[in-house]
Design a protein around this motif. Structure first.
Motif, PDB file in Angstrom:
ATOM      1  N   SER A  37      -3.644   1.663  -3.428  1.00 42.67           N
ATOM      2  CA  SER A  37      -3.056   2.907  -2.931  1.00 42.67           C
ATOM      3  C   SER A  37      -4.082   3.654  -2.084  1.00 42.67           C
ATOM      4  O   SER A  37      -5.282   3.374  -2.149  1.00 42.67           O
ATOM      5  CB  SER A  37      -2.623   3.786  -4.104  1.00 42.67           C
ATOM      6  N   ASP A  38      -3.617   4.629  -1.312  1.00 41.61           N
ATOM      7  CA  ASP A  38      -4.537   5.453  -0.506  1.00 41.61           C
ATOM      8  C   ASP A  38      -5.577   6.114  -1.402  1.00 41.61           C
ATOM      9  O   ASP A  38      -6.760   6.178  -1.058  1.00 41.61           O
ATOM     10  CB  ASP A  38      -3.756   6.535   0.255  1.00 41.61           C
ATOM     11  N   GLY A  39      -5.146   6.586  -2.568  1.00 44.53           N
ATOM     12  CA  GLY A  39      -6.046   7.255  -3.511  1.00 44.53           C
ATOM     13  C   GLY A  39      -7.107   6.314  -4.049  1.00 44.53           C
ATOM     14  O   GLY A  39      -8.287   6.681  -4.168  1.00 44.53           O
ATOM     15  N   GLN A  40      -6.702   5.075  -4.368  1.00 46.69           N
ATOM     16  CA  GLN A  40      -7.661   4.077  -4.870  1.00 46.69           C
ATOM     17  C   GLN A  40      -8.692   3.728  -3.797  1.00 46.69           C
ATOM     18  O   GLN A  40      -9.886   3.629  -4.089  1.00 46.69           O
ATOM     19  CB  GLN A  40      -6.916   2.810  -5.302  1.00 46.69           C
ATOM     20  N   SER A  86      -4.212  -5.367  -2.114  1.00 50.90           N
ATOM     21  CA  SER A  86      -3.561  -4.068  -1.944  1.00 50.90           C
ATOM     22  C   SER A  86      -4.163  -2.998  -2.846  1.00 50.90           C
ATOM     23  O   SER A  86      -4.722  -3.286  -3.897  1.00 50.90           O
ATOM     24  CB  SER A  86      -2.064  -4.187  -2.251  1.00 50.90           C
ATOM     25  N   GLN A  93      -9.716   5.566  -1.289  1.00 48.93           N
ATOM     26  CA  GLN A  93     -10.609   6.714  -1.112  1.00 48.93           C
ATOM     27  C   GLN A  93     -11.618   6.812  -2.265  1.00 48.93           C
ATOM     28  O   GLN A  93     -12.818   7.011  -2.054  1.00 48.93           O
ATOM     29  CB  GLN A  93      -9.789   8.008  -1.013  1.00 48.93           C
ATOM     30  N   GLN A 107       0.838  -1.206   0.000  1.00 51.06           N
ATOM     31  CA  GLN A 107       0.000   0.000   0.000  1.00 51.06           C
ATOM     32  C   GLN A 107       0.876   1.261   0.000  1.00 51.06           C
ATOM     33  O   GLN A 107       0.604   2.221  -0.721  1.00 51.06           O
ATOM     34  CB  GLN A 107      -0.925   0.007   1.227  1.00 51.06           C
ATOM     35  N   TYR A 108       1.928   1.217   0.790  1.00 53.42           N
ATOM     36  CA  TYR A 108       2.875   2.334   0.870  1.00 53.42           C
ATOM     37  C   TYR A 108       3.502   2.596  -0.507  1.00 53.42           C
ATOM     38  O   TYR A 108       3.568   3.738  -0.965  1.00 53.42           O
ATOM     39  CB  TYR A 108       3.962   1.997   1.904  1.00 53.42           C
ATOM     40  N   THR A 148       0.918   3.861  -3.139  1.00 57.11           N
ATOM     41  CA  THR A 148       0.568   5.256  -2.835  1.00 57.11           C
ATOM     42  C   THR A 148       1.644   6.209  -3.351  1.00 57.11           C
ATOM     43  O   THR A 148       1.350   7.345  -3.737  1.00 57.11           O
ATOM     44  CB  THR A 148       0.347   5.430  -1.313  1.00 57.11           C
ATOM     45  N   ARG A 149       2.874   5.712  -3.390  1.00 57.95           N
ATOM     46  CA  ARG A 149       3.987   6.541  -3.863  1.00 57.95           C
ATOM     47  C   ARG A 149       4.290   6.332  -5.340  1.00 57.95           C
ATOM     48  O   ARG A 149       5.339   6.734  -5.841  1.00 57.95           O
ATOM     49  CB  ARG A 149       5.224   6.285  -2.990  1.00 57.95           C
TER      50      ARG A 149
END
Length: 239
Positions: free
Chosen positions: A69-72, A67, A74, A33-34, A37-38
């Motif tokens: 990303s934070d954007g996905q 897994s 949200q 995830q980290y 996100t990057r």
């Protein structure tokens, strides 16, 4: 149909049945995830994380599915509908995605809850769909949901290139006729694209579809809770 199901693979208990392996998988998902996100690509990220934790092929498959990303996360959360939002609506259902996942769940295969709250399994179509012992029960569970949600029309979308897609579509439609359900079935050459670009409400746990569709409903989460289904569940993240 012979005595088939979509249960565990040989070795799955070793990969997913031990607390040590589950803890390792959760750490791997956290790292993934980290990286996502990057801006890391999924393949590069899973290679890196897989090597770090010495994950086997099926564990890497779970890592990728669980897994996001934070954007996905949200984005998917913002488009997620409640059961009450479905009343009197037309809903499009990702046929093989939903059927195979429910068949796996009913066969006591391992089911994995990802960081986006979606449930996924390790089965696949691989060019041919074969009906199993749990197929009828899976269709019945969708029917229970259809009635409780008071959906106006349910459209099952199946992959045209998959062998037997026409046959399973007919089984679903015959069941609908018997029970007087307003169901339709369509064969699409590219169902993922069709569902992603639809302006309607989608039911799927396919990550790419969820990222691109307008609105979606988490059917498996609903059925597990509402129908109190027994699930061989692995939660792939720490609360």
């Amino acid at each position: 149909m012979n005595n088939r199901n979509r249960g565990k693979n040989t070795g799955d208990d070793t990969l997913f049945g031990l607390e040590k392996q589950i803890s390792k998988l959760r750490l791997a998902v956290q790292d993934m995830q980290y990286l996502l996100t990057r801006g890391y690509a999924e393949k590069a990220g899973s290679d890196l994380v897989g090597n770090r934790y010495r994950l086997k092929t099926r564990q890497i498959q779970v890592l990728r599915g669980a897994s996001a990303s934070d954007g996905q996360i949200q984005n998917r959360k913002e488009k997620l509908l409640e059961i009450s939002d479905l009343k009197d609506k037309t809903v499009y259902l990702d046929g093989f995605n939903v059927l195979i996942l429910l068949e796996s769940l009913l066969s006591e295969a391992y089911i994995f809850e990802g960081v986006d709250g979606c449930f996924r399994d390790l089965s696949g179509v691989h060019g041919t769909y074969k009906r199993v012992n749990q197929t009828q029960r899976a269709i019945e569970l969708v029917a229970v949901f259809f009635q409780k949600a008071q959906i106006q029309k349910l459209v099952w979308i199946f992959d045209q290139p998959v062998s037997n897609s026409g046959r399973i579509k007919q089984i679903v439609l015959d069941f609908a006729v018997e029970n007087q359900f307003n169901w339709e079935g369509e064969l699409q050459y590219n169902p993922d694209k069709f569902l992603a670009e639809s302006s309607g409400i989608i039911i799927s746990s396919d990550a790419w579809i969820l990222d691109h569709c307008k609105e979606w409903f988490n059917l498996i989460a609903y059925l597990i809770k509402e129908e109190n289904l027994s699930v061989n569940l692995i939660q792939c993240y720490d609360e």
